[in-house]
Design a protein around this motif. Structure first.
Motif, PDB file in Angstrom:
ATOM      1  N   ALA A 228      33.957  68.371  73.473  1.00 35.80           N
ATOM      2  CA  ALA A 228      32.951  66.905  72.986  1.00 35.80           C
ATOM      3  C   ALA A 228      31.432  67.779  72.621  1.00 35.80           C
ATOM      4  CB  ALA A 228      33.114  66.336  74.395  1.00 35.80           C
ATOM      5  N   ILE A 229      31.134  68.080  71.355  1.00 36.09           N
ATOM      6  CA  ILE A 229      29.942  68.706  71.041  1.00 36.09           C
ATOM      7  C   ILE A 229      29.062  67.519  70.642  1.00 36.09           C
ATOM      8  CG2 ILE A 229      29.161  70.412  69.641  1.00 36.09           C
ATOM      9  CD1 ILE A 229      31.402  71.780  71.493  1.00 36.09           C
ATOM     10  N   ASP A 230      29.349  66.835  70.954  1.00 40.10           N
ATOM     11  CA  ASP A 230      28.368  65.482  69.921  1.00 40.10           C
ATOM     12  C   ASP A 230      29.512  64.191  69.883  1.00 40.10           C
ATOM     13  OD1 ASP A 230      27.918  63.388  67.568  1.00 40.10           O
ATOM     14  OD2 ASP A 230      26.010  64.199  68.026  1.00 40.10           O
ATOM     15  N   LEU A 231      28.860  63.533  70.977  1.00 42.74           N
ATOM     16  CA  LEU A 231      29.904  62.430  71.222  1.00 42.74           C
ATOM     17  C   LEU A 231      29.852  61.584  69.886  1.00 42.74           C
ATOM     18  CD1 LEU A 231      28.695  61.686  75.422  1.00 42.74           C
ATOM     19  CD2 LEU A 231      30.297  63.039  73.928  1.00 42.74           C
ATOM     20  N   GLU A 236      34.231  58.953  66.298  1.00 36.16           N
ATOM     21  CA  GLU A 236      35.140  58.724  65.252  1.00 36.16           C
ATOM     22  C   GLU A 236      36.394  59.851  65.614  1.00 36.16           C
ATOM     23  OE1 GLU A 236      32.618  59.963  62.168  1.00 36.16           O
ATOM     24  OE2 GLU A 236      31.045  57.960  62.154  1.00 36.16           O
ATOM     25  N   GLU A 237      36.487  60.632  65.696  1.00 35.45           N
ATOM     26  CA  GLU A 237      37.616  61.988  66.423  1.00 35.45           C
ATOM     27  C   GLU A 237      38.694  61.155  66.549  1.00 35.45           C
ATOM     28  OE1 GLU A 237      38.538  66.039  66.904  1.00 35.45           O
ATOM     29  OE2 GLU A 237      36.284  65.143  68.472  1.00 35.45           O
ATOM     30  N   GLY A 318      32.666  73.997  76.934  1.00 37.21           N
ATOM     31  CA  GLY A 318      32.183  72.559  77.234  1.00 37.21           C
ATOM     32  C   GLY A 318      31.225  72.084  77.651  1.00 37.21           C
ATOM     33  N   PHE A 319      31.007  70.024  77.637  1.00 37.35           N
ATOM     34  CA  PHE A 319      30.133  69.312  78.009  1.00 37.35           C
ATOM     35  C   PHE A 319      29.495  69.531  78.881  1.00 37.35           C
ATOM     36  CE2 PHE A 319      28.749  65.040  78.643  1.00 37.35           C
ATOM     37  CZ  PHE A 319      27.989  65.105  77.546  1.00 37.35           C
ATOM     38  N   PRO A 320      28.593  69.706  78.894  1.00 35.95           N
ATOM     39  CA  PRO A 320      27.394  69.845  79.895  1.00 35.95           C
ATOM     40  C   PRO A 320      26.617  68.923  80.670  1.00 35.95           C
ATOM     41  CG  PRO A 320      25.478  69.961  77.816  1.00 35.95           C
ATOM     42  CD  PRO A 320      27.872  69.236  77.997  1.00 35.95           C
ATOM     43  N   LEU A 321      27.702  69.085  82.297  1.00 31.99           N
ATOM     44  CA  LEU A 321      27.426  68.067  83.198  1.00 31.99           C
ATOM     45  C   LEU A 321      26.067  68.689  84.319  1.00 31.99           C
ATOM     46  CD1 LEU A 321      30.565  66.421  83.724  1.00 31.99           C
ATOM     47  CD2 LEU A 321      29.029  65.331  82.698  1.00 31.99           C
ATOM     48  N   VAL A 322      25.310  68.302  84.067  1.00 30.06           N
ATOM     49  CA  VAL A 322      24.021  68.908  84.862  1.00 30.06           C
ATOM     50  C   VAL A 322      22.852  68.407  84.950  1.00 30.06           C
ATOM     51  CG1 VAL A 322      22.669  70.715  84.057  1.00 30.06           C
ATOM     52  CG2 VAL A 322      24.219  71.094  82.655  1.00 30.06           C
ATOM     53  N   ALA A 334      29.405  58.611  79.894  1.00 27.62           N
ATOM     54  CA  ALA A 334      29.413  58.577  78.454  1.00 27.62           C
ATOM     55  C   ALA A 334      29.840  59.141  77.830  1.00 27.62           C
ATOM     56  CB  ALA A 334      28.258  59.711  78.532  1.00 27.62           C
ATOM     57  N   LEU A 335      31.667  60.020  78.317  1.00 26.96           N
ATOM     58  CA  LEU A 335      32.405  60.480  77.769  1.00 26.96           C
ATOM     59  C   LEU A 335      33.564  59.512  78.319  1.00 26.96           C
ATOM     60  CD1 LEU A 335      32.566  64.649  79.703  1.00 26.96           C
ATOM     61  CD2 LEU A 335      32.231  63.939  77.480  1.00 26.96           C
ATOM     62  N   ALA A 336      33.457  58.797  78.932  1.00 26.43           N
ATOM     63  CA  ALA A 336      34.731  57.524  79.157  1.00 26.43           C
ATOM     64  C   ALA A 336      34.310  56.711  78.081  1.00 26.43           C
ATOM     65  CB  ALA A 336      34.453  56.675  80.490  1.00 26.43           C
ATOM     66  N   ALA A 337      33.342  56.534  77.420  1.00 26.09           N
ATOM     67  CA  ALA A 337      32.476  55.166  76.999  1.00 26.09           C
ATOM     68  C   ALA A 337      33.076  55.710  75.496  1.00 26.09           C
ATOM     69  CB  ALA A 337      31.322  55.478  76.921  1.00 26.09           C
ATOM     70  N   ALA A 338      32.922  56.923  74.908  1.00 26.58           N
ATOM     71  CA  ALA A 338      33.377  57.284  73.845  1.00 26.58           C
ATOM     72  C   ALA A 338      34.450  57.778  73.576  1.00 26.58           C
ATOM     73  CB  ALA A 338      32.873  59.229  73.792  1.00 26.58           C
TER      74      ALA A 338
END
Length: 374
Positions: A228-231, A236-237, A318-322, A334-338
């Motif tokens: 997940a680079i750009d949500l 779309e992906e 990996g997607f940053p959760l910071v 946000a990942l779930a919403a994507a």
């Protein structure tokens, strides 16, 4: 933590539909997912993995996913230079846990499908239905050379081989009679798979970036694993991947991977990320990793190289959760919403850092309906 796998889940944890799936990634590998030189970086000993599995199992985390690696990436730390083999790792962890799913990550060309079918069935019985198979068609050319194998230059050959390999496994898991197999890559006589997996076909995972790889994944896997680079791009992906699976009469879910730096304040989290992922990054190992990924795989979008290099050091891309627990929960939301079905989590030191995530982030996710109540 119990010493035997006594629970018998009605369904593999990966197939639960009442939650956003959470797992861990690469705890069997030295350094985990962080290409750093800090002294507290992850040590992938058996004792550490067993301790982590106990913490995750007790917290209700859904799965553990390993990386199959045969040589490291060099640099000062030789990132991933010490790795626990994934089938035996999974067998040991499944025998010592009660609820969590554990995957074995298997390279198709390095492992005979008749043997793998029986190995997966065996660990599925050990765990009473909690095993999973992550299929790797191959990309790391130096590893193939280390094993005396040749990595085909074209993805068509890699995935043609992988398809026949998995077709054999699937038939071994379903056929009641002995059978012969005369294919392009395999010629088998009088084979049969007994026992079958404990509770039907285990969850199949595949990470694929090339068109051929995604054709394979949407045809065979339950879960496709992608960064997940750009949500916006991810939304779309994911829609495209689900559509491709539906066109084949199948359903596929999409997982990603994330790196967690969770602290009481955002400033503390950002400072630690800077300390581990920039100031003390093992940049020689990072560049070796990127060079190999971009030469032989299509897992990451090549137009985002600069961003990916920065994220490779901190969390293997990996997607940053910071940030604070609330900010980390926002990232997962946000990942779930994507459209992602779940994510893996990595930490600089999994055992030291997961309890804070468990105690602070999981309750927020439960309150938002993304995870069940503890």
């Amino acid at each position: 933590m119990t010493t035997t796998a006594t629970s018998s889940p009605s369904v593999n944890p990966m197939f639960r539909r009442d939650r956003f799936l959470l797992g861990t990634f690469a705890s069997n590998c030295s350094g985990g997912m962080t290409v750093t030189k800090v002294p507290e970086r992850w040590s992938s000993t058996w004792d550490n993995n067993l301790a982590l599995a106990g913490l995750l199992d007790d917290a209700g985390i859904d799965f553990m996913l390993p990386i199959a690696r045969w040589i490291g990436y060099g640099g000062e730390t030789d990132f991933h230079g010490s790795v626990l083999e994934t089938m035996t790792w999974a067998a040991g962890l499944l025998a010592r846990t009660r609820r969590i799913a554990v995957f074995a990550t298997i390279h198709t060309t390095a492992n005979n499908p008749v043997v793998v079918a029986k190995q997966i069935a065996t660990i599925d019985h050990i765990s009473r239905g909690r095993a999973g198979l992550n299929i790797v068609a191959g990309w790391n050319k130096p590893e193939y050379e280390a094993l005396g194998l040749t990595l085909p230059d074209d993805h068509e050959t890699r995935y043609g081989y992988a398809q026949e390999w998995f077709d054999i496994i699937r038939k071994l898991w379903s056929a009641d009679e002995h059978f012969d197999w005369n294919g392009t890559y395999f010629h088998l006589k009088g084979v049969k798979g007994e026992p079958k997996p404990f509770a039907g076909e285990p969850p199949i995972l595949n990470a694929a970036g090339s068109p051929q790889g995604r054709e394979f994944a949407t045809r065979n896997a339950n879960f496709l694993f992608t960064p997940a680079i750009d949500l916006g791009r991810s939304t779309e992906e994911i829609a495209e991947l689900k559509g491709a699976a539906e066109a084949k009469g199948r359903s596929v879910d999409v997982l990603t991977f994330s790196h967690v730096v969770c602290r009481p304040t955002e400033a503390e989290a950002l400072a630690y990320l800077e300390h581990t992922g920039k100031t003390n990054a093992d940049w020689a190992a990072v560049d070796n990793l990127i060079r190999l990924q971009f030469a032989h795989a299509q897992s990451f979008p090549h137009d985002l190289l600069a961003l990916i290099r920065d994220r490779m050091a901190a969390g293997h891309g990996g997607f940053p959760l910071v940030g604070t627990p609330e900010q980390v929960a926002d990232g997962i939301s946000a990942l779930a919403a994507a459209g992602f079905r779940g994510t893996t989590l990595s930490f600089v030191d999994y055992v030291a850092e997961f309890p804070y995530f468990r105690d602070t982030v999981l309750p927020i996710l439960a309150a938002r309906g993304l995870r069940p109540e503890a």
